[in-house]
Design an enzyme around this catalytic site. Structure first.
Site, short mmCIF file in Angstrom:
data_model
loop_
_atom_site.label_atom_id
_atom_site.label_comp_id
_atom_site.label_asym_id
_atom_site.label_seq_id
_atom_site.Cartn_x
_atom_site.Cartn_y
_atom_site.Cartn_z
N ASP A 9 0.88 -1.17 0.00
CA ASP A 9 0.00 0.00 0.00
C ASP A 9 0.91 1.21 0.00
O ASP A 9 2.13 1.10 0.21
CB ASP A 9 -0.88 0.00 1.26
CG ASP A 9 -1.82 1.22 1.30
OD1 ASP A 9 -2.36 1.59 0.25
OD2 ASP A 9 -1.99 1.81 2.38
N SER A 10 0.31 2.38 -0.20
CA SER A 10 1.11 3.59 -0.15
C SER A 10 1.56 3.90 1.28
O SER A 10 2.55 4.59 1.47
CB SER A 10 0.28 4.76 -0.70
OG SER A 10 -0.94 4.84 -0.01
N GLU A 150 -4.57 8.65 8.88
CA GLU A 150 -3.15 8.66 9.25
C GLU A 150 -2.95 9.40 10.58
O GLU A 150 -2.00 9.14 11.31
CB GLU A 150 -2.33 9.33 8.14
CG GLU A 150 -2.43 8.62 6.80
CD GLU A 150 -1.21 7.77 6.46
OE1 GLU A 150 -0.11 8.10 6.90
OE2 GLU A 150 -1.38 6.76 5.74
N CYS A 182 -10.97 2.40 -0.13
CA CYS A 182 -9.61 2.84 0.20
C CYS A 182 -9.25 2.10 1.48
O CYS A 182 -10.06 2.06 2.42
CB CYS A 182 -9.60 4.35 0.44
SG CYS A 182 -8.00 4.94 1.06
N HIS A 184 -7.40 2.78 3.78
CA HIS A 184 -7.31 3.60 4.99
C HIS A 184 -8.67 3.74 5.69
O HIS A 184 -8.72 4.00 6.88
CB HIS A 184 -6.84 5.02 4.65
CG HIS A 184 -5.37 5.16 4.43
ND1 HIS A 184 -4.72 4.62 3.35
CD2 HIS A 184 -4.41 5.79 5.16
CE1 HIS A 184 -3.43 4.93 3.41
NE2 HIS A 184 -3.22 5.63 4.50
N1 DGL Z 1 -4.71 3.29 0.87
C1 DGL Z 1 -4.77 3.81 -0.47
C2 DGL Z 1 -5.97 3.20 -1.18
O1 DGL Z 1 -6.48 2.18 -0.77
C3 DGL Z 1 -4.87 5.29 -0.59
C4 DGL Z 1 -3.93 6.16 0.14
C5 DGL Z 1 -3.22 7.14 -0.76
O2 DGL Z 1 -3.83 8.06 -1.32
O3 DGL Z 1 -2.03 6.95 -0.92
O4 DGL Z 1 -6.40 3.73 -2.19
#
Ligand code: DGL
Length: 261
Positions: A9-10, A150, A182, A184
């Site tokens: 993931d990012s 975050e 997402c 997150h």
């Molecule tokens: N967790 C990432 C997702 O599922 C998004 C976070 C980001 O924008 O880097 O899309």
């Protein structure tokens, strides 16, 4: 660590997937890559997101993973075909499992929320339409949700207020399910559930992709017993990452390494 399940993931979001996977497949080894130096992916262009996703996957391939879980909706939305093409191992993204989970609950009015990139790609909207053309689909980007997750503000009055602004127009259409598109967003579940109310199911990417891994992945070591190892690779290891990782995983990540992609 050879033959681990590779997840990327990012940032911290994919840890929700790691946590869910460890619960279901505790005997496996996991290698998690958080591309924290280049976060966020969600506001970047398609070309950049694809390049970052390929770099991240190549790092995991160099570490001899046995399966690639793209625990990032933005990367899944833009790069899944490219990743699948270059991958020496099976690849599982979050979008198809999320769509299946939403439809399995019988919802006929579904909304998708995600990063700007994920919503702009139309990946969920198209997948929902392909799987169930009769289902009505709305979608909204929620760019402030990633920083709130975050920040660890998943259960917070400010998050309730922002969620109210993003979700109210969707909720007013009589929604039955919201896909948290997402990884997150499950971290914001307390606030999101409060705003959405009890009649709306929140479909969590982490649970949906875990179901897909458990069903599709039957590695030779599945069921071998014991508890596997978890290694975390980051492109930037901030105190902030450690703090949130601790909150998600329930303990300090062991084996944390900073890597350059
Ligand atoms: N967790 C990432 C997702 O599922 C998004 C976070 C980001 O924008 O880097 O899309």
């Amino acid at each position: 660590m050879r033959e681990a399940i590779g997840i990327f993931d990012s940032g911290v979001g994919g840890l929700t997937v790691l946590k869910a996977l460890r619960k279901r497949l505790p005997e496996q080894d996991y290698l998690y890559l958080g591309d924290t130096a280049r976060l966020p992916y969600g506001s970047k262009s398609e070309t950049t997101i694809r390049r970052y996703a390929l770099n991240a996957a190549e790092h995991l391939f160099r570490n001899d993973i046995r399966l690639l879980v793209v625990a990032c909706n933005t990367a899944s939305a833009f790069a899944l075909p490219a990743l699948t093409e270059i991958s020496p191992v099976p690849v599982i993204g979050v979008i198809e499992p999320g769509v299946r989970a939403a439809l399995a609950g019988g919802a006929r009015k579904v909304a998708v929320i995600g990063t700007e990139g994920t919503i702009r790609s139309g990946a969920y909207q198209k997948a929902l339409h392909r799987a169930a053309p009769e289902v009505s689909v709305t979608a909204a980007p929620c760019p402030l949700f990633v920083p709130l997750a975050e920040e660890g503000w998943g259960d917070h009055p400010i998050t309730d207020q922002i969620a109210e602004i993003y979700l109210r127009p969707l909720l007013d259409t009589g929604l039955e399910a919201i896909i948290l598109g997402c990884t997150h967003y499950p971290l914001l579940r307390p606030s999101l559930a409060r705003v959405a109310g009890p009649g709306v199911s929140l479909i969590d990417s982490a649970t949906a992709v875990t179901d897909a891994v458990v069903q599709r992945f039957r590695g030779p070591s599945a069921g071998r017993g014991g508890v596997g190892q978890v290694a975390i690779h980051l492109t930037d290891a901030s105190d902030r990452f450690r703090r949130i990782a601790r909150a998600i995983l329930g303990s300090d990540p062991e084996h944390l390494e900073v890597v350059d992609l």
